[in-house]
Structure formats: structure tokens, C-alpha cells
Design a protein around this motif. Sequence first.
Motif, PDB file in Angstrom:
ATOM      1  N   HIS A  99      -0.958  -3.036 -19.195  1.00  0.00           N
ATOM      2  CA  HIS A  99      -1.959  -2.895 -20.266  1.00  0.00           C
ATOM      3  C   HIS A  99      -3.363  -3.061 -19.666  1.00  0.00           C
ATOM      4  N   ILE A 100      -3.510  -4.036 -18.767  1.00  0.00           N
ATOM      5  CA  ILE A 100      -4.814  -4.268 -18.121  1.00  0.00           C
ATOM      6  C   ILE A 100      -5.201  -3.048 -17.276  1.00  0.00           C
ATOM      7  N   ALA A 101      -4.215  -2.480 -16.571  1.00  0.00           N
ATOM      8  CA  ALA A 101      -4.490  -1.275 -15.771  1.00  0.00           C
ATOM      9  C   ALA A 101      -4.953  -0.133 -16.679  1.00  0.00           C
ATOM     10  N   ASP A 102      -4.337  -0.014 -17.850  1.00  0.00           N
ATOM     11  CA  ASP A 102      -4.760   1.016 -18.820  1.00  0.00           C
ATOM     12  C   ASP A 102      -6.193   0.769 -19.278  1.00  0.00           C
ATOM     13  N   LEU A 103      -6.495  -0.501 -19.554  1.00  0.00           N
ATOM     14  CA  LEU A 103      -7.856  -0.816 -20.018  1.00  0.00           C
ATOM     15  C   LEU A 103      -8.880  -0.471 -18.936  1.00  0.00           C
ATOM     16  N   TYR A 104      -8.481  -0.657 -17.689  1.00  0.00           N
ATOM     17  CA  TYR A 104      -9.373  -0.360 -16.559  1.00  0.00           C
ATOM     18  C   TYR A 104      -9.542   1.150 -16.386  1.00  0.00           C
ATOM     19  N   GLY A 105      -8.464   1.882 -16.727  1.00  0.00           N
ATOM     20  CA  GLY A 105      -8.488   3.332 -16.526  1.00  0.00           C
ATOM     21  C   GLY A 105      -7.465   3.723 -15.486  1.00  0.00           C
ATOM     22  N   LYS A 106      -6.287   3.138 -15.625  1.00  0.00           N
ATOM     23  CA  LYS A 106      -5.103   3.510 -14.861  1.00  0.00           C
ATOM     24  C   LYS A 106      -5.233   3.438 -13.342  1.00  0.00           C
ATOM     25  N   VAL A 107      -5.361   2.239 -12.805  1.00  0.00           N
ATOM     26  CA  VAL A 107      -5.191   2.082 -11.355  1.00  0.00           C
ATOM     27  C   VAL A 107      -3.713   1.796 -11.118  1.00  0.00           C
ATOM     28  N   SER A 108      -3.211   2.088  -9.915  1.00  0.00           N
ATOM     29  CA  SER A 108      -1.793   1.752  -9.695  1.00  0.00           C
ATOM     30  C   SER A 108      -1.696   0.269  -9.376  1.00  0.00           C
ATOM     31  N   PRO A 109      -0.818  -0.437 -10.073  1.00  0.00           N
ATOM     32  CA  PRO A 109      -0.723  -1.875  -9.862  1.00  0.00           C
ATOM     33  C   PRO A 109      -0.323  -2.229  -8.435  1.00  0.00           C
ATOM     34  N   MET A 110      -0.941  -3.268  -7.904  1.00  0.00           N
ATOM     35  CA  MET A 110      -0.606  -3.738  -6.550  1.00  0.00           C
ATOM     36  C   MET A 110      -0.564  -5.253  -6.535  1.00  0.00           C
ATOM     37  N   LEU A 111       0.351  -5.814  -5.757  1.00  0.00           N
ATOM     38  CA  LEU A 111       0.441  -7.270  -5.633  1.00  0.00           C
ATOM     39  C   LEU A 111      -0.616  -7.740  -4.634  1.00  0.00           C
ATOM     40  N   PRO A 112      -1.462  -8.706  -5.018  1.00  0.00           N
ATOM     41  CA  PRO A 112      -2.536  -9.150  -4.124  1.00  0.00           C
ATOM     42  C   PRO A 112      -2.036 -10.062  -3.012  1.00  0.00           C
ATOM     43  N   VAL A 113      -2.854 -10.197  -1.980  1.00  0.00           N
ATOM     44  CA  VAL A 113      -2.587 -11.205  -0.946  1.00  0.00           C
ATOM     45  C   VAL A 113      -3.069 -12.552  -1.491  1.00  0.00           C
ATOM     46  N   PRO A 114      -2.199 -13.557  -1.487  1.00  0.00           N
ATOM     47  CA  PRO A 114      -2.642 -14.871  -1.974  1.00  0.00           C
ATOM     48  C   PRO A 114      -3.428 -15.624  -0.909  1.00  0.00           C
ATOM     49  N   ALA A 115      -4.500 -16.308  -1.344  1.00  0.00           N
ATOM     50  CA  ALA A 115      -5.237 -17.200  -0.438  1.00  0.00           C
ATOM     51  C   ALA A 115      -4.844 -18.615  -0.868  1.00  0.00           C
TER      52      ALA A 115
END
Length: 498
Positions: free
Chosen positions: A195-211
Amino acid sequence: MSVQEYLDKHMLSRKLEDAVNAAVRAKTPDPVLFISNHMKKSVQSVITKVKARQILDSRGIPTVEVDLHTNKGVFRASVPSGDSSGMYEAVELRDGDKGVYLGNGVAKAVKNINDKISEALVGMDPTLQSQIDQAMIDLDKTEKKGELGANAILAVSIAACKAGAAEKEACFSQAFYLLGGLNNKKFMIVPLYRHIADLYGKVSPMLPVPAFTVISGGKHAGNNLAIQEIMILPTGANRFVEALQMGTETYHHLKAVITEKYGTHDCNVGESGGFAPNVSRQAILFFREALDLVKEAIRRAGYTDKIQIALDVAATNFCIGTRYDLDFKSPQKSGQNFLSAEDMVELYRELCNDFPIVSIEDPFDKEDWEHIKRFSSTGICQVVGDDLLMSNAKRIDRAILEYACNALLLKINQVGTVTEVIEVVKQAKEAHWGVVTSHRCGETIDSFIADLSVGLSVGQIKAGAPCRGERLEKYIQLLRIEEELGDQAVYCGVDWKQ
Ligand code: PGA
Ligand code: ZN
């Protein structure tokens, strides 16, 4: 109204017939459950009530939790709070009555939600995030959300976002049923990050690198270390689950390294869960000694070359005039631990050479634009603006124009609504900056920033140590997301800068 008129008004016979037909087409093993779900999902969702309460964050300081009711369910959110604050960020509304929670109560913010915000939002469609956020901004009427409180507004904005995602799930699954799809829940979910990706305008979801924070200092711990955080980034992992394992194993090795060198009492942890050893009180050694501990832990864990290091210096906390007091927490100052900004540039340069440091946050005071620009221009590592930017669109603009840094530390409570959070991320990404989604030192168990980091595909998340419930909740939500995405899951890894 007669019975017939009532049935006609609500078109009940037709809707029931449609639901029965859909159940037959899907050949569902449990038609009654199917029909009841089908009926529920065909009702448009509206906000029916917004109810807030005062809870406590991980430091035992009051914060806001909200339950946003729609005719489909109840969606809960809570907001974090931090140590650093500045004149450019959205206003956290606190009661100021010293006799109650030492002035930190949030009863006013809670009341604003229960009265004004609830009244304004009842009847709205929770999928219309920007309209909901705008309604609150209009109601507040101030530039920094000081009237209703950014803590009140953000809690509602996040809860609405969760409600919006749940409503999309309904639409999707209904369409799926009509196409005669399987009655398999896995296919029905439109999760929060999507849903957040849709609100942004459809980026492909990616898992971030954790710090992962492994050493705490600065205002976050009672040791003598001036620098606020040393973090480790498992960029060499292939998946998030592997990154979590690598970070956690290293964290435990670090505990052993610290115990051997200083004893168990130096393994107490700071507010974000990093260990807080008392290192030497000699300016140059401050950083080096702590970094040596981390380097040794990475080596013992067997992850040399696979784990890199990031620092959050939070230098504003120890800048006195034009100098940096590395002994700022000591009651008996030797007076020998002041470094000039030039010395600091040189020190960072040497440290980046001797340790696998790839990112430094707030290396100078938040108004020391001259030196942060000078350091950024060396191109040695990612330079993250936290106190420098305060997640403020105007400060970000200035930093982009002046090449002051090249990454945004995103603290969502400094912004105040999900819609504006998305806007500042766009602003940073358009400038080809990195974006680090960040927790605050005062956290709750809300894991929204995990979904946010995936949905906006930011590449980096900083949520504290791999210990303590309120920190882990974010990392564990990322595990769940990776599991759910299955073969589609992409972990940023070496592409963490995005
Ligand atoms: P804060 O610290 O939440 O105390 O502001 C977080 C950070 O500086 O990154
Ligand atoms: Zn910071």
C-alpha cells in the motif's frame, strides 16, 4: 418503511445472490464463511471513530497511541520520540505540567485526537491517505503542527495508512474471487508495504540493509564515549534473514570482547540496545578503541568483508563554539579533549582508512555547514544528515543545493504525516541521495517503519541493536515481509545506497 421497501433500498436480494454465485464459482469448502467475507468486503470502508490514549515509550516517557476504527476493523498505531530536537522539526505536543510525568504528559495531544481530529475524519475513506493528512494539516493551521501536535497527527496518519492497506486487501480479494480464483488467503493480502509503495507511485519493494547499533554513547548512554552510535551493516548477506543472523552473532561476539577487556559491567546497554563500554578518555583513542572492539567482534564472528561499519557521531551534542569536546560527559574535564573541526575532518579520514566505515551521520554540529560540506566533498563515505536536516524539506533543499551531505536520516515524527514522509523521500531520491529510515531512542512496539522502508525501497534502516523488544519488532517485521515475498524478495545488500 415496509419490509419490501427496506430490501429494495439496500438491494439485499441481489447482493446475497452475487455472494452465493461467487461462492459457487470458487467452489469454496466453507461457503458460509466465504459469503460473509464477500459481503463484508463489498461494503466501502469509512472511518467511524478515532480514539487515542497516552502510553509510554521504551524510556518510560509518555507518547500517543491511537485506535482508528472503520466499519471493517480497528487499526492501531503509536509514535516514537527522541533526544534530539530542533526548531525545524514538527512540534511534539507535551503538556508541560511538571507535576505530571515531569511535564512530559501528552494528554493535550490525546484530547486533540479524540475531539477535533476524530470529528474531522469520521466518514472519510481510509485509502485516501493524502486527503486524510491534508484534513489534519488544515485543522492544525500552523507550519509545524504545533496546534494539534505532530505526535497526535502522525499517530492518526499511520493508523489510517494501516486501515487503507486493509481496505485494498478487500478490493483485491473480491476481484480475485470474481475471477474465480482460489480461496487461498495468501493470494488475498495487500500488505502495508505494498500500500505504501502504491502511495509512493509503485516502486518495487526491497528489503533494506539493517544498521544494527552495537555500541552506544553520546546522549544515549552513561559511559564516557562522545560518539552516539557505532553500527554494523551486513551488506554481504544475500537475504535479510542472513543479515539478521550475521548482525546478532557479531553483537554476541562483541559482548564477549568487551567482557574480556573491561568486565561484565561494561556490557550494560544504552537506549537503543548497544553496549556502553567506558573507553579511554583520550580524544584520539575515544573512537579508535571502540572501533577496535567492533572490528574484533566482526573478525571473531567470521564476517570480515561482509559487515561494514557506520557511525552516528551526533556531533551537535558536543560542539562548544567552534570546537568539539570529546569529553563532554565527564564532570572532571582534562581540557585536553577538544578537537577543532579541521582535526575532526582529519580524524574521520584516518578512521575511514583504518576501519571498514562506509557511512558517517552528523559528523559536525548541525549549523557547521562549512565543515560538513568540506568532509562530504572528500567522497570518502556516505554522509548522513540527521540533526543537520531534521527531516525538514527546506533544510534538505539547502543541503542538496550546497552538496552538504548525500543521505537523509528519515525520522517520521519530525515530519508528521505519511504523505509528507513520502514527499521528503522523493526529494532525497531525486537528488540521488541515500535514505536511512530511522527509529528514535524512545520507541514503541509499532513496526510501521519496517513496512515503510520496504514500500519506499529506501535501502537502509536503522532501528537499534538486535536486542530489546521495541527494536526487534522492526527487524522481525522485515523477516516476516521477506518470508511473505518468498522468491520475489530482494535484499539490497551491496546495493544499500540505492
Ligand atoms: P534520537 O537519536 O532518537 O535520540 O534523536 C536517534 C539518532 O540520532 O539517530
Ligand atoms: Zn542521529
